[in-house]
Design a protein around this motif. Sequence first.
Motif, PDB file in Angstrom:
ATOM      1  N   ARG A   1     -35.080  -8.222  18.383  1.00 12.09           N
ATOM      2  CA  ARG A   1     -34.298  -9.170  17.568  1.00 12.09           C
ATOM      3  C   ARG A   1     -35.188 -10.291  17.028  1.00 12.09           C
ATOM      4  NH1 ARG A   1     -29.647  -9.040  21.827  1.00 12.09           N
ATOM      5  NH2 ARG A   1     -28.155  -7.693  20.778  1.00 12.09           N
ATOM      6  N   GLN A   2     -36.000 -10.857  17.899  1.00 13.17           N
ATOM      7  CA  GLN A   2     -36.882 -11.949  17.485  1.00 13.17           C
ATOM      8  C   GLN A   2     -37.903 -11.470  16.452  1.00 13.17           C
ATOM      9  OE1 GLN A   2     -36.627 -15.299  18.132  1.00 13.17           O
ATOM     10  NE2 GLN A   2     -38.133 -15.333  16.497  1.00 13.17           N
ATOM     11  N   LEU A   3     -38.499 -10.321  16.703  1.00 15.43           N
ATOM     12  CA  LEU A   3     -39.481  -9.781  15.759  1.00 15.43           C
ATOM     13  C   LEU A   3     -38.838  -9.435  14.416  1.00 15.43           C
ATOM     14  CD1 LEU A   3     -41.552  -7.536  18.192  1.00 15.43           C
ATOM     15  CD2 LEU A   3     -42.277  -9.695  17.122  1.00 15.43           C
ATOM     16  N   LEU A   4     -37.582  -8.998  14.442  1.00 14.05           N
ATOM     17  CA  LEU A   4     -36.880  -8.696  13.189  1.00 14.05           C
ATOM     18  C   LEU A   4     -36.613  -9.980  12.408  1.00 14.05           C
ATOM     19  CD1 LEU A   4     -35.789  -6.310  11.570  1.00 14.05           C
ATOM     20  CD2 LEU A   4     -33.577  -6.680  12.669  1.00 14.05           C
ATOM     21  N   ARG A   5     -36.240 -11.051  13.100  1.00 13.20           N
ATOM     22  CA  ARG A   5     -36.065 -12.354  12.419  1.00 13.20           C
ATOM     23  C   ARG A   5     -37.387 -12.802  11.791  1.00 13.20           C
ATOM     24  NH1 ARG A   5     -33.480 -13.669  17.360  1.00 13.20           N
ATOM     25  NH2 ARG A   5     -31.244 -13.461  17.170  1.00 13.20           N
ATOM     26  N   ASP A   6     -38.481 -12.649  12.538  1.00  9.87           N
ATOM     27  CA  ASP A   6     -39.796 -13.021  12.017  1.00  9.87           C
ATOM     28  C   ASP A   6     -40.159 -12.182  10.797  1.00  9.87           C
ATOM     29  OD1 ASP A   6     -39.999 -14.828  14.110  1.00  9.87           O
ATOM     30  OD2 ASP A   6     -41.373 -13.579  15.293  1.00  9.87           O
ATOM     31  N   ALA A   7     -39.911 -10.874  10.876  1.00 15.17           N
ATOM     32  CA  ALA A   7     -40.210  -9.986   9.752  1.00 15.17           C
ATOM     33  C   ALA A   7     -39.377 -10.361   8.535  1.00 15.17           C
ATOM     34  CB  ALA A   7     -39.958  -8.532  10.144  1.00 15.17           C
ATOM     35  N   LEU A   8     -38.110 -10.716   8.748  1.00 13.51           N
ATOM     36  CA  LEU A   8     -37.244 -11.134   7.646  1.00 13.51           C
ATOM     37  C   LEU A   8     -37.768 -12.408   7.006  1.00 13.51           C
ATOM     38  CD1 LEU A   8     -34.739 -11.016   5.878  1.00 13.51           C
ATOM     39  CD2 LEU A   8     -33.449 -12.056   7.763  1.00 13.51           C
ATOM     40  N   ASN A   9     -38.142 -13.391   7.826  1.00  8.87           N
ATOM     41  CA  ASN A   9     -38.688 -14.640   7.268  1.00  8.87           C
ATOM     42  C   ASN A   9     -39.939 -14.378   6.444  1.00  8.87           C
ATOM     43  OD1 ASN A   9     -36.779 -16.465   8.265  1.00  8.87           O
ATOM     44  ND2 ASN A   9     -37.794 -16.561  10.245  1.00  8.87           N
ATOM     45  N   GLU A  10     -40.832 -13.523   6.938  1.00  2.00           N
ATOM     46  CA  GLU A  10     -42.055 -13.200   6.202  1.00  2.00           C
ATOM     47  C   GLU A  10     -41.746 -12.485   4.885  1.00  2.00           C
ATOM     48  OE1 GLU A  10     -45.220 -14.131   6.834  1.00  2.00           O
ATOM     49  OE2 GLU A  10     -44.388 -15.318   8.474  1.00  2.00           O
ATOM     50  N   MET A  11     -40.766 -11.578   4.916  1.00  3.40           N
ATOM     51  CA  MET A  11     -40.406 -10.851   3.705  1.00  3.40           C
ATOM     52  C   MET A  11     -39.796 -11.792   2.671  1.00  3.40           C
ATOM     53  SD  MET A  11     -40.807  -7.770   2.691  1.00  3.40           S
ATOM     54  CE  MET A  11     -40.222  -6.171   3.121  1.00  3.40           C
ATOM     55  N   VAL A  12     -38.970 -12.727   3.111  1.00  7.07           N
ATOM     56  CA  VAL A  12     -38.393 -13.709   2.188  1.00  7.07           C
ATOM     57  C   VAL A  12     -39.506 -14.532   1.538  1.00  7.07           C
ATOM     58  CG1 VAL A  12     -37.007 -15.829   2.040  1.00  7.07           C
ATOM     59  CG2 VAL A  12     -36.123 -13.846   3.285  1.00  7.07           C
ATOM     60  N   LEU A  13     -40.459 -14.998   2.339  1.00  5.00           N
ATOM     61  CA  LEU A  13     -41.582 -15.768   1.791  1.00  5.00           C
ATOM     62  C   LEU A  13     -42.387 -14.942   0.795  1.00  5.00           C
ATOM     63  CD1 LEU A  13     -42.839 -17.601   5.007  1.00  5.00           C
ATOM     64  CD2 LEU A  13     -41.609 -18.607   3.062  1.00  5.00           C
ATOM     65  N   ALA A  14     -42.623 -13.678   1.109  1.00  5.47           N
ATOM     66  CA  ALA A  14     -43.376 -12.807   0.205  1.00  5.47           C
ATOM     67  C   ALA A  14     -42.628 -12.608  -1.110  1.00  5.47           C
ATOM     68  CB  ALA A  14     -43.644 -11.463   0.874  1.00  5.47           C
ATOM     69  N   TYR A  15     -41.325 -12.370  -1.042  1.00  5.04           N
ATOM     70  CA  TYR A  15     -40.533 -12.197  -2.261  1.00  5.04           C
ATOM     71  C   TYR A  15     -40.541 -13.475  -3.095  1.00  5.04           C
ATOM     72  CZ  TYR A  15     -38.456  -7.537  -1.854  1.00  5.04           C
ATOM     73  OH  TYR A  15     -38.244  -6.180  -1.840  1.00  5.04           O
ATOM     74  N   GLN A  16     -40.414 -14.620  -2.436  1.00  6.29           N
ATOM     75  CA  GLN A  16     -40.444 -15.892  -3.167  1.00  6.29           C
ATOM     76  C   GLN A  16     -41.785 -16.084  -3.861  1.00  6.29           C
ATOM     77  OE1 GLN A  16     -39.409 -18.685  -0.065  1.00  6.29           O
ATOM     78  NE2 GLN A  16     -37.223 -18.601  -0.558  1.00  6.29           N
ATOM     79  N   ALA A  17     -42.875 -15.758  -3.178  1.00  7.11           N
ATOM     80  CA  ALA A  17     -44.209 -15.907  -3.764  1.00  7.11           C
ATOM     81  C   ALA A  17     -44.384 -15.002  -4.975  1.00  7.11           C
ATOM     82  CB  ALA A  17     -45.279 -15.602  -2.713  1.00  7.11           C
ATOM     83  N   LEU A  18     -43.733 -13.857  -4.960  1.00  9.94           N
ATOM     84  CA  LEU A  18     -43.829 -12.910  -6.075  1.00  9.94           C
ATOM     85  C   LEU A  18     -42.764 -13.161  -7.145  1.00  9.94           C
ATOM     86  CD1 LEU A  18     -44.433  -9.653  -4.013  1.00  9.94           C
ATOM     87  CD2 LEU A  18     -46.115 -10.878  -5.421  1.00  9.94           C
ATOM     88  N   GLY A  19     -41.881 -14.117  -6.905  1.00  8.18           N
ATOM     89  CA  GLY A  19     -40.814 -14.412  -7.853  1.00  8.18           C
ATOM     90  C   GLY A  19     -39.731 -13.345  -7.891  1.00  8.18           C
ATOM     91  N   LYS A  20     -39.626 -12.576  -6.800  1.00 12.49           N
ATOM     92  CA  LYS A  20     -38.627 -11.515  -6.724  1.00 12.49           C
ATOM     93  C   LYS A  20     -37.364 -12.030  -6.050  1.00 12.49           C
ATOM     94  CE  LYS A  20     -40.026  -7.370  -5.584  1.00 12.49           C
ATOM     95  NZ  LYS A  20     -40.647  -6.256  -4.828  1.00 12.49           N
ATOM     96  N   GLU A  21     -36.233 -11.458  -6.422  1.00 14.17           N
ATOM     97  CA  GLU A  21     -34.960 -11.826  -5.820  1.00 14.17           C
ATOM     98  C   GLU A  21     -34.763 -11.049  -4.527  1.00 14.17           C
ATOM     99  OE1 GLU A  21     -30.259 -11.539  -6.999  1.00 14.17           O
ATOM    100  OE2 GLU A  21     -31.719 -11.897  -8.595  1.00 14.17           O
ATOM    101  N   THR A  22     -34.325 -11.736  -3.475  1.00 12.68           N
ATOM    102  CA  THR A  22     -34.077 -11.050  -2.206  1.00 12.68           C
ATOM    103  C   THR A  22     -32.789 -10.235  -2.309  1.00 12.68           C
ATOM    104  OG1 THR A  22     -32.910 -12.961  -1.320  1.00 12.68           O
ATOM    105  CG2 THR A  22     -35.261 -12.806  -0.835  1.00 12.68           C
TER     106      THR A  22
END
Length: 79
Positions: free
Chosen positions: A37-58
């Motif tokens: 659960r914790q690792l999935l939350r971390d992975a989600l946070n990282e993916m959100v940051l990556a999408y934001q950096a690329l200007g992609k919509e989550t």
Amino acid sequence: MTQSYTARYTKIASGYLGQLIEWPEVLTEGASLEECRQLLRDALNEMVLAYQALGKETPSSNSLLEQVPVEIVDVGEAA
């Protein structure tokens, strides 16, 4: 802004596999359910940051999930 996603956890030989239903690219493994659960939350946070950096919509989290019961009849049983 807070957004919620639906997680699916599957028991595997090494522990648990966690994946988001609405965003299948977000997945991870953990030795215990709580670690997963914790690792999935971390992975989600990282993916959100990556999408934001690329200007992609989550992906949206407006899914409706429900379990559908079905009776499974043994093929060897007489009808």
